[in-house]
Design a protein around this motif. Sequence first.
Motif, PDB file in Angstrom:
ATOM      1  N   TYR A  37      46.706  53.701  42.191  1.00 15.90           N
ATOM      2  CA  TYR A  37      47.999  53.041  42.034  1.00 15.90           C
ATOM      3  C   TYR A  37      48.823  53.120  43.321  1.00 15.90           C
ATOM      4  CZ  TYR A  37      47.225  53.068  36.969  1.00 15.90           C
ATOM      5  OH  TYR A  37      46.720  52.869  35.709  1.00 15.90           O
ATOM      6  N   ALA A  38      49.350  51.976  43.733  1.00 14.28           N
ATOM      7  CA  ALA A  38      50.378  51.955  44.767  1.00 14.28           C
ATOM      8  C   ALA A  38      51.759  52.059  44.125  1.00 14.28           C
ATOM      9  CB  ALA A  38      50.279  50.675  45.593  1.00 14.28           C
ATOM     10  N   ASN A  39      51.871  51.499  42.911  1.00 12.20           N
ATOM     11  CA  ASN A  39      53.093  51.600  42.113  1.00 12.20           C
ATOM     12  C   ASN A  39      52.673  51.474  40.650  1.00 12.20           C
ATOM     13  OD1 ASN A  39      55.477  51.097  40.631  1.00 12.20           O
ATOM     14  ND2 ASN A  39      56.490  50.229  42.425  1.00 12.20           N
ATOM     15  N   GLU A  40      52.506  52.603  39.998  1.00 11.22           N
ATOM     16  CA  GLU A  40      51.968  52.588  38.633  1.00 11.22           C
ATOM     17  C   GLU A  40      52.897  51.891  37.656  1.00 11.22           C
ATOM     18  OE1 GLU A  40      49.889  55.620  35.378  1.00 11.22           O
ATOM     19  OE2 GLU A  40      50.710  56.400  37.268  1.00 11.22           O
ATOM     20  N   ALA A  41      54.210  52.066  37.834  1.00 11.02           N
ATOM     21  CA  ALA A  41      55.169  51.467  36.905  1.00 11.02           C
ATOM     22  C   ALA A  41      55.079  49.953  36.897  1.00 11.02           C
ATOM     23  CB  ALA A  41      56.580  51.913  37.258  1.00 11.02           C
ATOM     24  N   GLU A  42      54.737  49.378  38.048  1.00 14.10           N
ATOM     25  CA  GLU A  42      54.659  47.919  38.173  1.00 14.10           C
ATOM     26  C   GLU A  42      53.221  47.410  38.192  1.00 14.10           C
ATOM     27  OE1 GLU A  42      57.033  46.446  41.361  1.00 14.10           O
ATOM     28  OE2 GLU A  42      58.816  47.598  40.781  1.00 14.10           O
ATOM     29  N   ASN A  43      52.255  48.301  37.930  1.00 13.97           N
ATOM     30  CA  ASN A  43      50.832  47.927  37.936  1.00 13.97           C
ATOM     31  C   ASN A  43      50.411  47.293  39.260  1.00 13.97           C
ATOM     32  OD1 ASN A  43      49.901  48.792  35.311  1.00 13.97           O
ATOM     33  ND2 ASN A  43      51.176  47.163  34.444  1.00 13.97           N
ATOM     34  N   ILE A  44      50.844  47.927  40.356  1.00 14.79           N
ATOM     35  CA  ILE A  44      50.399  47.540  41.694  1.00 14.79           C
ATOM     36  C   ILE A  44      49.338  48.543  42.127  1.00 14.79           C
ATOM     37  CG2 ILE A  44      51.064  47.109  44.087  1.00 14.79           C
ATOM     38  CD1 ILE A  44      52.273  45.142  42.088  1.00 14.79           C
ATOM     39  N   PHE A  45      48.191  48.030  42.581  1.00 15.48           N
ATOM     40  CA  PHE A  45      47.057  48.882  42.917  1.00 15.48           C
ATOM     41  C   PHE A  45      46.748  48.841  44.410  1.00 15.48           C
ATOM     42  CE2 PHE A  45      46.577  47.261  38.607  1.00 15.48           C
ATOM     43  CZ  PHE A  45      46.370  48.421  37.878  1.00 15.48           C
ATOM     44  N   HIS A  46      46.123  49.905  44.896  1.00 14.79           N
ATOM     45  CA  HIS A  46      45.549  49.878  46.241  1.00 14.79           C
ATOM     46  C   HIS A  46      44.172  49.203  46.166  1.00 14.79           C
ATOM     47  CE1 HIS A  46      48.241  53.419  47.332  1.00 14.79           C
ATOM     48  NE2 HIS A  46      48.505  52.521  48.249  1.00 14.79           N
ATOM     49  N   ALA A  47      43.809  48.519  47.218  1.00 11.10           N
ATOM     50  CA  ALA A  47      42.460  47.955  47.331  1.00 11.10           C
ATOM     51  C   ALA A  47      41.946  48.200  48.744  1.00 11.10           C
ATOM     52  CB  ALA A  47      42.460  46.460  47.023  1.00 11.10           C
ATOM     53  N   VAL A  48      40.686  48.587  48.834  1.00 15.95           N
ATOM     54  CA  VAL A  48      40.027  48.805  50.119  1.00 15.95           C
ATOM     55  C   VAL A  48      39.202  47.569  50.435  1.00 15.95           C
ATOM     56  CG1 VAL A  48      38.448  50.262  51.440  1.00 15.95           C
ATOM     57  CG2 VAL A  48      39.885  51.282  49.647  1.00 15.95           C
ATOM     58  N   VAL A  49      39.502  46.904  51.534  1.00 16.21           N
ATOM     59  CA  VAL A  49      38.767  45.696  51.914  1.00 16.21           C
ATOM     60  C   VAL A  49      37.451  46.103  52.569  1.00 16.21           C
ATOM     61  CG1 VAL A  49      38.762  43.614  53.340  1.00 16.21           C
ATOM     62  CG2 VAL A  49      40.874  44.347  52.177  1.00 16.21           C
ATOM     63  N   GLU A  50      36.354  45.689  51.961  1.00 15.45           N
ATOM     64  CA  GLU A  50      35.027  45.983  52.483  1.00 15.45           C
ATOM     65  C   GLU A  50      34.468  44.815  53.291  1.00 15.45           C
ATOM     66  OE1 GLU A  50      32.439  47.356  49.300  1.00 15.45           O
ATOM     67  OE2 GLU A  50      34.192  48.054  48.205  1.00 15.45           O
ATOM     68  N   VAL A  51      34.711  43.596  52.807  1.00 18.63           N
ATOM     69  CA  VAL A  51      34.168  42.404  53.464  1.00 18.63           C
ATOM     70  C   VAL A  51      35.301  41.391  53.651  1.00 18.63           C
ATOM     71  CG1 VAL A  51      32.337  40.676  53.460  1.00 18.63           C
ATOM     72  CG2 VAL A  51      32.033  42.801  52.160  1.00 18.63           C
ATOM     73  N   PRO A  52      35.731  41.144  54.877  1.00 20.68           N
ATOM     74  CA  PRO A  52      36.771  40.136  55.097  1.00 20.68           C
ATOM     75  C   PRO A  52      36.271  38.737  54.736  1.00 20.68           C
ATOM     76  CG  PRO A  52      36.578  41.608  56.997  1.00 20.68           C
ATOM     77  CD  PRO A  52      35.396  41.873  56.114  1.00 20.68           C
ATOM     78  N   ASP A 116      46.293  34.491  51.508  1.00 20.40           N
ATOM     79  CA  ASP A 116      45.933  33.663  52.668  1.00 20.40           C
ATOM     80  C   ASP A 116      45.436  34.474  53.859  1.00 20.40           C
ATOM     81  OD1 ASP A 116      46.582  31.369  51.315  1.00 20.40           O
ATOM     82  OD2 ASP A 116      48.572  31.145  52.200  1.00 20.40           O
ATOM     83  N   LYS A 117      45.869  35.723  53.995  1.00 23.16           N
ATOM     84  CA  LYS A 117      45.491  36.532  55.152  1.00 23.16           C
ATOM     85  C   LYS A 117      44.009  36.885  55.117  1.00 23.16           C
ATOM     86  CE  LYS A 117      46.337  41.019  57.348  1.00 23.16           C
ATOM     87  NZ  LYS A 117      47.051  42.317  57.253  1.00 23.16           N
ATOM     88  N   VAL A 118      43.346  36.752  56.260  1.00 24.71           N
ATOM     89  CA  VAL A 118      41.986  37.264  56.406  1.00 24.71           C
ATOM     90  C   VAL A 118      42.121  38.712  56.862  1.00 24.71           C
ATOM     91  CG1 VAL A 118      39.783  37.047  57.593  1.00 24.71           C
ATOM     92  CG2 VAL A 118      41.052  34.996  56.947  1.00 24.71           C
ATOM     93  N   CYS A 119      41.775  39.633  55.997  1.00 27.61           N
ATOM     94  CA  CYS A 119      41.980  41.051  56.269  1.00 27.61           C
ATOM     95  C   CYS A 119      40.893  41.596  57.200  1.00 27.61           C
ATOM     96  CB  CYS A 119      41.998  41.838  54.965  1.00 27.61           C
ATOM     97  SG  CYS A 119      43.413  41.471  53.911  1.00 27.61           S
ATOM     98  N   SER A 120      41.092  42.818  57.638  1.00 26.55           N
ATOM     99  CA  SER A 120      40.112  43.517  58.464  1.00 26.55           C
ATOM    100  C   SER A 120      39.286  44.444  57.589  1.00 26.55           C
ATOM    101  CB  SER A 120      40.817  44.350  59.540  1.00 26.55           C
ATOM    102  OG  SER A 120      41.643  43.548  60.351  1.00 26.55           O
ATOM    103  N   ARG A 121      38.071  44.715  58.012  1.00 28.97           N
ATOM    104  CA  ARG A 121      37.246  45.667  57.270  1.00 28.97           C
ATOM    105  C   ARG A 121      37.903  47.042  57.318  1.00 28.97           C
ATOM    106  NH1 ARG A 121      32.662  44.533  59.264  1.00 28.97           N
ATOM    107  NH2 ARG A 121      31.836  43.417  57.472  1.00 28.97           N
ATOM    108  N   GLY A 122      38.032  47.658  56.145  1.00 32.23           N
ATOM    109  CA  GLY A 122      38.666  48.968  56.062  1.00 32.23           C
ATOM    110  C   GLY A 122      40.159  48.916  55.832  1.00 32.23           C
ATOM    111  N   GLU A 123      40.738  47.729  55.827  1.00 34.00           N
ATOM    112  CA  GLU A 123      42.172  47.613  55.601  1.00 34.00           C
ATOM    113  C   GLU A 123      42.513  47.977  54.154  1.00 34.00           C
ATOM    114  OE1 GLU A 123      45.720  44.244  56.215  1.00 34.00           O
ATOM    115  OE2 GLU A 123      43.703  43.890  56.996  1.00 34.00           O
ATOM    116  N   ILE A 124      43.601  48.710  53.982  1.00 39.03           N
ATOM    117  CA  ILE A 124      44.083  49.074  52.652  1.00 39.03           C
ATOM    118  C   ILE A 124      45.257  48.166  52.321  1.00 39.03           C
ATOM    119  CG2 ILE A 124      44.870  50.932  51.159  1.00 39.03           C
ATOM    120  CD1 ILE A 124      42.168  51.461  52.453  1.00 39.03           C
ATOM    121  N   ILE A 125      45.148  47.415  51.243  1.00 39.00           N
ATOM    122  CA  ILE A 125      46.215  46.500  50.851  1.00 39.00           C
ATOM    123  C   ILE A 125      46.715  46.867  49.456  1.00 39.00           C
ATOM    124  CG2 ILE A 125      45.441  44.600  52.322  1.00 39.00           C
ATOM    125  CD1 ILE A 125      44.091  43.332  49.904  1.00 39.00           C
ATOM    126  N   LYS A 126      47.919  46.433  49.157  1.00 41.96           N
ATOM    127  CA  LYS A 126      48.486  46.619  47.827  1.00 41.96           C
ATOM    128  C   LYS A 126      48.375  45.287  47.092  1.00 41.96           C
ATOM    129  CE  LYS A 126      51.721  50.095  49.517  1.00 41.96           C
ATOM    130  NZ  LYS A 126      53.138  50.475  49.729  1.00 41.96           N
TER     131      LYS A 126
END
Length: 276
Positions: A37-52, A116-126
Amino acid sequence: MSFSTEERGAPNTRDHRVYFKNSSGEFISPFHDIPAYANEAENIFHAVVEVPRWTNAKMEDVKNGNLRYVANVFPHKGYIWNYGAIPQTWEDPNHRDEDTGCCGDNDPIDICDIGDKVCSRGEIIKVKALGTLALIDEGETDWKVIVINTEDPEASDFNNIDDVRRLKPGYLEATVDWFKRYKVPDGKPENQFAFNGEFKDRDFAIKTIKSTHEFWKALVSKATDAGGLNCMNTSLSGSPFCCSAWEAKAVVESTAAVGAEDAIPTSVYKWFYYEK
């Protein structure tokens, strides 16, 4: 909470690794030490980008001793989203899902980020969950959660799976087509889906994420068999797999130093064509 990465070995070789650090510069497990959870109250999660998006390398996979690249099945070039996983989740291979009738695939739950953003490998996004697709991959339940990066300029417009259908027409259909056919170039049959390939909504997706988070808790507490999974972590003091920052650093320093990038095999750029 911030995270960074450190590369080791030569990119595009079997020695290449991407290691993760916390805000103090200590090495951590992206599977176990980054909160779900990045914000459990709002159901926002962390995600680890493996493949851009638009790339082909499956970072975690080796097949017959070789690096694995997903094929380009026309009209799709590589992955058509930023593909990754939600940490601290686990699809338990010993649990038969009551909705799909199949057991889990022994991995964290997968995400497809449609921002729309093309993320980087290993980037942590919410991310916020919009819905989910139940892929049945070689007899195993393999949830694909459709998410959007909360930093996307249009994130506020996307709150459920119908918003994707309305605002990005064709994207969900392309997603089903991609997952159905991406293994066909390897000589495998088309993948199947639960629910006749229909997407389940936001609430169902969140419920699924939360259930896999509970399975993960059992995994790292050794309440269930970890099998061959590496459960080493640095932050879960109650876990029998918890190690010190020094031990984690020793693991990283035992690997090859970062080196020059190898060329990607030309076969990766081949296109495959099949009738739908």
